[in-house]
Design an enzyme around this catalytic site. Structure first.
Site: not given
Ligand code: IFM
Length: 445
Positions: A75, A119, A164, A291, A293, A349
Site C-alpha cells: 500500500r 495521504h 484518515e 487503521n 493503533y 495500517e
C-alpha cells in the site's frame, strides 16, 4: 506450540505514504506539508520531507525489500502535487512516469499495489484557494483521480480514495497540529464534509477508468471507544466521542447519512450539505480500510468542544504515548461487522513506534514491536474466527519515515532507516513479519 492460521486467501502487506518516504522534492510542486514544515515550531527539529527516505530514487530497492518479506501487497500513496504541481491544470509528465514505473516494478515483483490517492499532501496552490474548506477542492480531487486512474487503471486493481479524513479535518483544521494548521472546529466539520464528498465523487471515476472488477474503498482511522465508568454522563460522553471520531465518517460512507445524535449535538457548527451530497458520499464501495493503533477511554467533562475528555488507563504505551490495547482491534472489527454488515475489511495500517537502536552489526532488536504485532495479529485472528470479513493486514510501516509533526523522531518501521546514509536494515520485527507471512499465521504458546 500451536498456530493461529489465517484464511488461505488472506493478504499480507506493508504500507507507506508519499510525503513520508519519497523525497524527490525538486520533481514535484509544493504541498501543505512543505509549508507546515517551514512554519517555525510546528514540526520537531524543523524536519521536512525534502529527502525523507529518498524512495523516489530508491524505490526498486524498497520493492525488493517487500518482496523479500513475501508480502502479497504493498500500500502506497500518490503525491497529488507530483502529478499536478498547481493542483489542477498542467500535468507533470515526470510524476505520472514515476508512478507508472513504480506500479510496474511492484507488479513485476508479484505484489498487488493498493494505491491511496490522498495521504495528506494537498498542493499548496489549492490551499491558497481555500484548501479542503472550499467545496471546489472536492471536484479538483475528482479530476486528479481521473488523471491518475486513466494512466494506471489498466494495472491497479485496488484504489483507496483517502487516508484518515478525520486526521485531515480535525488535526489539520481543529487543533492545528497538522497542516494546514487551522484551529476552528466548525471549519473542520466543513472540511470533513468536502473530503467525504470528494471520496464519493472519485469512486465511480476510479471504477470507470480501471479494469472490470477493480475494488475501490476508503481508509478510516478508527478506535474503539470505552466509557471510563458506568456513570451515565461518562457513557454519554463516550457515545459522543464515538460519533465524533468514528461514526461521523463511517455512517456517511456506508449508510449515506450523518449520525443524527452528534449532528444535533454539533448544532450551529454542522457543515453546509448540498441536496445531492449524501447520495454521492454513500456510493457503494467494495471494501473499508481500517487503521487502528489504540483505543479511546472517555469520561465526561464540563468544558470543551465535545464535553468529553480522554482518560489514560494504566498499561503499556508506545513511544507515541498510545496505549497498547489489542482487544480493541478485535472489538472494533466485530462492531463494524455487526453494525454495518458484511463488507470486506482490510487493516490498512497497524503498528507502533518505539525508540529503536541500530547495533554495530546492523541488527535492531525491537522486541517490543514484535510483542505488539503478535498481540494485534492474534486479536485480528480472533475477530476473523468470530465472523469479521477481514481480508488482509498491512503493517505500518515498511520502513521508518517522516512522522508528521514528530519529524524523524518517531520510528514505526519494520525496517530501520539510517537517514544519513539512506541504508535500510531489517529489524527483528521485519524477520518476525516475514515468518508470519511465510506461514500465513502466528506461532503461539
Ligand atoms: O504515520 C501515520 C500515517 O501517516 C497515518 N496513520 C498513522 C501513522 C502513525 O502515526
Amino acid at each position: 506450540m500451536s498456530r493461529l492460521q489465517f484464511p488461505s486467501s488472506f493478504i499480507w502487506g506493508t504500507a507507506t505514504a508519499s510525503f513520508q518516504i519519497e523525497g524527490g522534492r525538486d520533481d514535484r510542486g509544493d504541498c501543505i506539508w512543505d509549508d507546515f514544515c517551514a512554519w517555525p515550531g510546528k514540526v520537531v527539529n524543523g524536519d521536512n520531507g525534502d529527502t525523507a527516505d529518498d524512495h523516489y530514487h530508491l524505490y526498486k530497492q524498497d520493492i525488493g525489500l517487500i518482496r523479500s518479506l513475501g508480502c502479497q501487497a504493498y500500500r502506497f500513496s500518490i503525491s497529488w502535487p507530483r502529478i499536478l504541481p498547481e493542483g489542477a491544470g498542467e500535468v507533470n509528465p515526470k510524476g505520472l512516469d514515476f508512478y507508472d514505473k513504480l506500479v510496474d516494478a511492484v507488479l513485476q515483483a508479484n505484489i498487488t499495489p493498493f494505491v491511496t490517492l490522498y495521504h495528506w499532501d494537498l498542493p499548496s496552490a489549492l490551499q491558497r484557494l481555500g484548501g479542503w474548506a472550499a467545496r471546489d477542492t472536492a471536484y479538483r480531487f475528482a479530476d486528479y483521480c481521473h488523471i491518475v486512474s486513466e494512466r494506471l487503471g489498466d494495472r491497479v486493481t485496488h484504489w483507496i480514495t483517502h487516508n484518515e479524513p478525520w486526521v485531515t479535518a480535525f488535526l489539520g483544521h481543529g487543533s492545528a497540529v497538522h497542516a494546514p494548521g487551522w484551529a476552528d472546529h466548525s471549519q473542520a466539520l466543513q472540511v470533513a464534509h468536502h473530503l467525504l464528498l470528494s471520496h464519493g465523487l472519485a469512486v465511480p471515476i476510479l471504477r470507470q477508468t480501471s479494469q472490470p472488477g477493480t475494488k475501490v474503498g476508503i481508509t478510516l482511522n478508527l478506535s474503539p471507544v470505552y466509557a471510563a465508568s458506568d456513570d451515565e454522563l461518562d457513557v454519554k460522553a463516550a457515545t459522543r466521542h464515538d460519533g465524533y471520531a468514528n461514526r461521523w465518517f463511517i455512517d456517511p460512507v456506508l449508510l449515506g447519512s450523518y449520525p443524527q445524535d452528534i449532528w444535533k449535538y454539533y448544532d450551529w457548527q454542522v457543515p453546509r450539505v448540498a441536496p445531492e451530497d449524501m447520495d454521492i458520499i454513500g456510493t457503494p464501495i467494495d471494501f473499508l480500510g481500517i487503521n487502528n493503533y489504540t483505543r479511546a477511554v472517555i469520561a465526561h467533562s464540563d468544558t470543551g468542544f465535545l464535553q468529553a475528555r480522554s482518560v489514560r488507563p494504566e498499561g503499556e504505551y508506545t513511544a507515541m504515548d498510545w496505549e497498547v490495547y489489542p482487544q480493541g482491534l478485535c472489538d472494533l472489527l466485530l462492531r463494524i461487522t455487526h453494525d454495518y454488515g458484511n463488507l470486506d475489511l482490510y487493516i490498512t495500517e497497524n503498528g507502533c513506534s518505539y525508540d529503536d537502536r541500530l547495533e554495530a552489526d546492523g541488527t535492531v532488536h525491537d522486541n517490543k514491536r514484535i510483542a505488539f504485532l503478535n498481540k494485534y495479529l492474534a486479536a485480528a485472528h480472533d475477530a476473523i474466527q468470530h465472523g469479521a470479513p477481514l481480508r488482509g493486514y498491512f503493517v505500518w510501516s515498511l520502513m521508518d519515515n517522516f512522522e508528521w509533526a514528530f519529524g524523524y523522531t518517531r520510528r514505526f518501521g519494520i525496517t530501520y532507516v539510517d537517514y544519513q546514509t539512506q541504508k535500510r536494515y531489517l529489524k527483528d520485527s521485519g524477520l518476525f513479519f516475514r515468518q508470519v507471512v511465510t506461514h500465513n499465521g502466528l506461532e503461539t504458546g
